[in-house]
Design a protein around this motif. Structure first.
Motif, PDB file in Angstrom:
ATOM      1  N   GLU A  48      39.265 -59.467 -13.760  1.00 45.77           N
ATOM      2  CA  GLU A  48      39.503 -61.029 -13.847  1.00 45.77           C
ATOM      3  C   GLU A  48      38.317 -61.573 -14.613  1.00 45.77           C
ATOM      4  O   GLU A  48      37.135 -61.050 -14.485  1.00 45.77           O
ATOM      5  CB  GLU A  48      39.627 -61.550 -12.632  1.00 45.77           C
ATOM      6  N   VAL A  49      38.500 -62.673 -15.180  1.00 43.71           N
ATOM      7  CA  VAL A  49      37.313 -63.476 -16.131  1.00 43.71           C
ATOM      8  C   VAL A  49      37.388 -64.886 -15.657  1.00 43.71           C
ATOM      9  O   VAL A  49      38.583 -65.493 -15.235  1.00 43.71           O
ATOM     10  CB  VAL A  49      37.652 -63.306 -17.531  1.00 43.71           C
ATOM     11  N   SER A  50      36.310 -65.410 -15.374  1.00 46.19           N
ATOM     12  CA  SER A  50      35.928 -66.845 -15.016  1.00 46.19           C
ATOM     13  C   SER A  50      34.950 -67.379 -15.684  1.00 46.19           C
ATOM     14  O   SER A  50      34.087 -66.565 -16.054  1.00 46.19           O
ATOM     15  CB  SER A  50      36.087 -67.308 -13.612  1.00 46.19           C
ATOM     16  N   VAL A  51      34.781 -68.731 -15.843  1.00 44.45           N
ATOM     17  CA  VAL A  51      33.488 -69.367 -16.200  1.00 44.45           C
ATOM     18  C   VAL A  51      32.387 -68.959 -15.432  1.00 44.45           C
ATOM     19  O   VAL A  51      31.273 -68.470 -15.781  1.00 44.45           O
ATOM     20  CB  VAL A  51      33.659 -70.724 -16.402  1.00 44.45           C
ATOM     21  N   ASP A  52      32.607 -68.936 -13.897  1.00 44.84           N
ATOM     22  CA  ASP A  52      31.472 -68.695 -13.119  1.00 44.84           C
ATOM     23  C   ASP A  52      31.004 -67.274 -13.024  1.00 44.84           C
ATOM     24  O   ASP A  52      29.936 -67.013 -13.192  1.00 44.84           O
ATOM     25  CB  ASP A  52      31.849 -68.958 -11.651  1.00 44.84           C
ATOM     26  N   ARG A  53      32.031 -66.133 -13.464  1.00 44.46           N
ATOM     27  CA  ARG A  53      31.527 -64.875 -13.497  1.00 44.46           C
ATOM     28  C   ARG A  53      30.854 -64.706 -14.878  1.00 44.46           C
ATOM     29  O   ARG A  53      30.055 -63.974 -14.736  1.00 44.46           O
ATOM     30  CB  ARG A  53      32.694 -64.140 -13.571  1.00 44.46           C
ATOM     31  N   LEU A  54      31.258 -65.469 -15.890  1.00 46.31           N
ATOM     32  CA  LEU A  54      30.498 -65.268 -16.962  1.00 46.31           C
ATOM     33  C   LEU A  54      29.020 -65.823 -16.967  1.00 46.31           C
ATOM     34  O   LEU A  54      28.243 -65.200 -17.414  1.00 46.31           O
ATOM     35  CB  LEU A  54      31.462 -66.075 -18.234  1.00 46.31           C
ATOM     36  N   ASN A  55      28.854 -66.966 -16.295  1.00 47.32           N
ATOM     37  CA  ASN A  55      27.566 -67.386 -16.259  1.00 47.32           C
ATOM     38  C   ASN A  55      26.309 -66.462 -15.386  1.00 47.32           C
ATOM     39  O   ASN A  55      25.432 -66.274 -15.798  1.00 47.32           O
ATOM     40  CB  ASN A  55      27.524 -68.816 -15.550  1.00 47.32           C
ATOM     41  N   GLN A  56      27.203 -65.836 -14.237  1.00 50.58           N
ATOM     42  CA  GLN A  56      26.544 -65.006 -13.641  1.00 50.58           C
ATOM     43  C   GLN A  56      26.192 -63.424 -14.455  1.00 50.58           C
ATOM     44  O   GLN A  56      24.976 -62.960 -14.445  1.00 50.58           O
ATOM     45  CB  GLN A  56      27.351 -64.476 -12.462  1.00 50.58           C
ATOM     46  N   LEU A  57      27.350 -63.082 -15.036  1.00 49.89           N
ATOM     47  CA  LEU A  57      26.992 -61.981 -16.150  1.00 49.89           C
ATOM     48  C   LEU A  57      25.963 -62.341 -16.924  1.00 49.89           C
ATOM     49  O   LEU A  57      25.139 -61.329 -17.363  1.00 49.89           O
ATOM     50  CB  LEU A  57      28.515 -61.739 -16.765  1.00 49.89           C
ATOM     51  N   THR A  58      26.145 -63.377 -17.560  1.00 49.46           N
ATOM     52  CA  THR A  58      24.928 -63.918 -18.779  1.00 49.46           C
ATOM     53  C   THR A  58      23.642 -63.549 -18.127  1.00 49.46           C
ATOM     54  O   THR A  58      22.702 -63.054 -18.652  1.00 49.46           O
ATOM     55  CB  THR A  58      25.298 -65.210 -19.190  1.00 49.46           C
ATOM     56  N   GLU A  59      23.413 -64.442 -17.011  1.00 44.98           N
ATOM     57  CA  GLU A  59      21.870 -64.154 -16.300  1.00 44.98           C
ATOM     58  C   GLU A  59      21.547 -62.768 -15.972  1.00 44.98           C
ATOM     59  O   GLU A  59      20.267 -62.173 -16.462  1.00 44.98           O
ATOM     60  CB  GLU A  59      21.899 -65.018 -15.109  1.00 44.98           C
ATOM     61  N   ALA A  60      22.457 -61.900 -15.734  1.00 45.15           N
ATOM     62  CA  ALA A  60      22.227 -60.529 -15.494  1.00 45.15           C
ATOM     63  C   ALA A  60      22.026 -59.835 -16.652  1.00 45.15           C
ATOM     64  O   ALA A  60      20.849 -58.953 -16.728  1.00 45.15           O
ATOM     65  CB  ALA A  60      23.265 -59.751 -14.729  1.00 45.15           C
ATOM     66  N   ARG A  61      22.780 -60.024 -17.797  1.00 45.50           N
ATOM     67  CA  ARG A  61      22.702 -59.398 -18.968  1.00 45.50           C
ATOM     68  C   ARG A  61      21.062 -59.845 -19.772  1.00 45.50           C
ATOM     69  O   ARG A  61      20.375 -58.974 -20.265  1.00 45.50           O
ATOM     70  CB  ARG A  61      23.656 -59.742 -19.982  1.00 45.50           C
ATOM     71  N   VAL A  62      20.909 -60.895 -19.611  1.00 42.24           N
ATOM     72  CA  VAL A  62      19.722 -61.634 -20.139  1.00 42.24           C
ATOM     73  C   VAL A  62      18.475 -60.924 -19.316  1.00 42.24           C
ATOM     74  O   VAL A  62      17.377 -60.373 -19.881  1.00 42.24           O
ATOM     75  CB  VAL A  62      19.355 -63.131 -20.051  1.00 42.24           C
ATOM     76  N   ALA A  63      18.404 -60.680 -17.823  1.00 43.43           N
ATOM     77  CA  ALA A  63      17.532 -60.008 -17.263  1.00 43.43           C
ATOM     78  C   ALA A  63      17.105 -58.630 -17.701  1.00 43.43           C
ATOM     79  O   ALA A  63      16.041 -58.078 -17.826  1.00 43.43           O
ATOM     80  CB  ALA A  63      17.535 -60.277 -15.790  1.00 43.43           C
ATOM     81  N   ILE A  64      18.409 -57.624 -17.693  1.00 43.24           N
ATOM     82  CA  ILE A  64      18.293 -56.543 -18.068  1.00 43.24           C
ATOM     83  C   ILE A  64      17.826 -56.115 -19.420  1.00 43.24           C
ATOM     84  O   ILE A  64      17.444 -55.524 -19.771  1.00 43.24           O
ATOM     85  CB  ILE A  64      19.599 -55.799 -17.407  1.00 43.24           C
ATOM     86  N   GLU A  65      18.762 -56.926 -20.434  1.00 41.62           N
ATOM     87  CA  GLU A  65      18.668 -56.470 -21.678  1.00 41.62           C
ATOM     88  C   GLU A  65      17.465 -56.911 -22.549  1.00 41.62           C
ATOM     89  O   GLU A  65      17.032 -56.202 -23.292  1.00 41.62           O
ATOM     90  CB  GLU A  65      20.068 -57.143 -22.735  1.00 41.62           C
ATOM     91  N   THR A  66      17.002 -57.787 -21.984  1.00 43.60           N
ATOM     92  CA  THR A  66      15.523 -58.335 -22.526  1.00 43.60           C
ATOM     93  C   THR A  66      14.574 -57.218 -22.181  1.00 43.60           C
ATOM     94  O   THR A  66      13.719 -56.572 -22.896  1.00 43.60           O
ATOM     95  CB  THR A  66      15.024 -59.556 -21.975  1.00 43.60           C
ATOM     96  N   LEU A  67      14.600 -56.723 -20.827  1.00 52.15           N
ATOM     97  CA  LEU A  67      13.813 -55.766 -20.306  1.00 52.15           C
ATOM     98  C   LEU A  67      13.889 -54.440 -21.178  1.00 52.15           C
ATOM     99  O   LEU A  67      13.014 -53.790 -21.507  1.00 52.15           O
ATOM    100  CB  LEU A  67      14.178 -55.458 -18.821  1.00 52.15           C
TER     101      LEU A  67
END
Length: 230
Positions: free
Chosen positions: A77-96
């Protein structure tokens, strides 16, 4: 470190079906929340239930599907809340992972990043407004994974890869004309490549952060335009 993180063995029937279903999820042919029934998938991909029993748990492992007792398999499933959480996780991991890749990657890694960027740039030029082609989706993923693959820590790479796969499902919200009007995607990709191969870790991480967040902003704007508040 070698940049090659691809299967060395010949793809099996299950591998090929997995790739087909995965692509159909990423390009929206199988919509978020859609039931992944054995009978429907068997007819759609001309494949046996035995193969699907191998494939569907692998989609769950990749974060593209869910499985619940009595309910079977479904596209996530997708939602704006899930996307925002996913974005924060991606920024933390992918920048590292990007910082680590810039430090760890060897000349073969540099060459692979440049080659994958060239392929993506050519397809970006050929992709028309309103049409996200399967070849572009694959080239886009391969370019970003090429940068991340310089990271010697396979655990970090695997997490980043999984999060990127989940994020691609949100392309079902995308509005190509909005991307053309509000961003220069080719310049963003070129900037990521330049920062990575010139070994500017801080700049590469900064551009990765901006690239991810800009995509999220446009996806949420596109979703809001489709479903305006009453």
């Amino acid at each position: 470190m070698s940049s090659g993180r691809v299967r060395a063995s010949i793809p099996t029937r299950a591998d090929r079906v997995l790739d087909q279903i995965r692509l159909d999820i990423l390009n929206g042919q199988l919509e978020p929340g859609a039931r992944l029934g054995f009978a429907d998938l068997g007819a759609r991909y001309a494949v046996s239930t035995g193969v699907l029993r191998e494939v569907l748990p692998r989609l769950v492992e990749q974060g593209l599907a869910t499985s619940e007792p009595q309910l079977g398999f479904r596209v996530i499933e997708v939602s704006v809340d899930r996307l925002n959480q996913l974005t924060e996780a991606r920024v933390a991991i992918e920048t590292l992972v990007t910082r680590t890749a810039v430090a760890d990657g060897d000349l073969a890694w540099e060459a692979d990043v440049v080659a994958k960027h060239h392929a993506l740039a050519r397809l970006t030029e050929a992709t028309s407004a309103g049409q996200i082609q399967a070849d572009w989706i694959a080239a886009h993923e391969q370019f970003h994974l090429a940068i991340l693959s310089g990271c010697a820590n396979s655990y970090l790479f695997d997490i980043a890869h999984r999060l990127r796969s989940v994020a691609e499902v949100y392309r079902c919200w995308s509005a190509p004309e909005q991307e053309i009007a509000h961003r220069d995607i080719a310049a963003e990709h070129r900037g990521l490549m330049d920062a990575a191969i010139s070994r500017q870790a801080d700049l590469a991480a900064e551009r990765t952060d901006a690239h991810i967040r800009r995509t999220t902003e446009l996806l949420i704007a596109a979703q809001a335009a489709r479903h305006p508040a009453s």
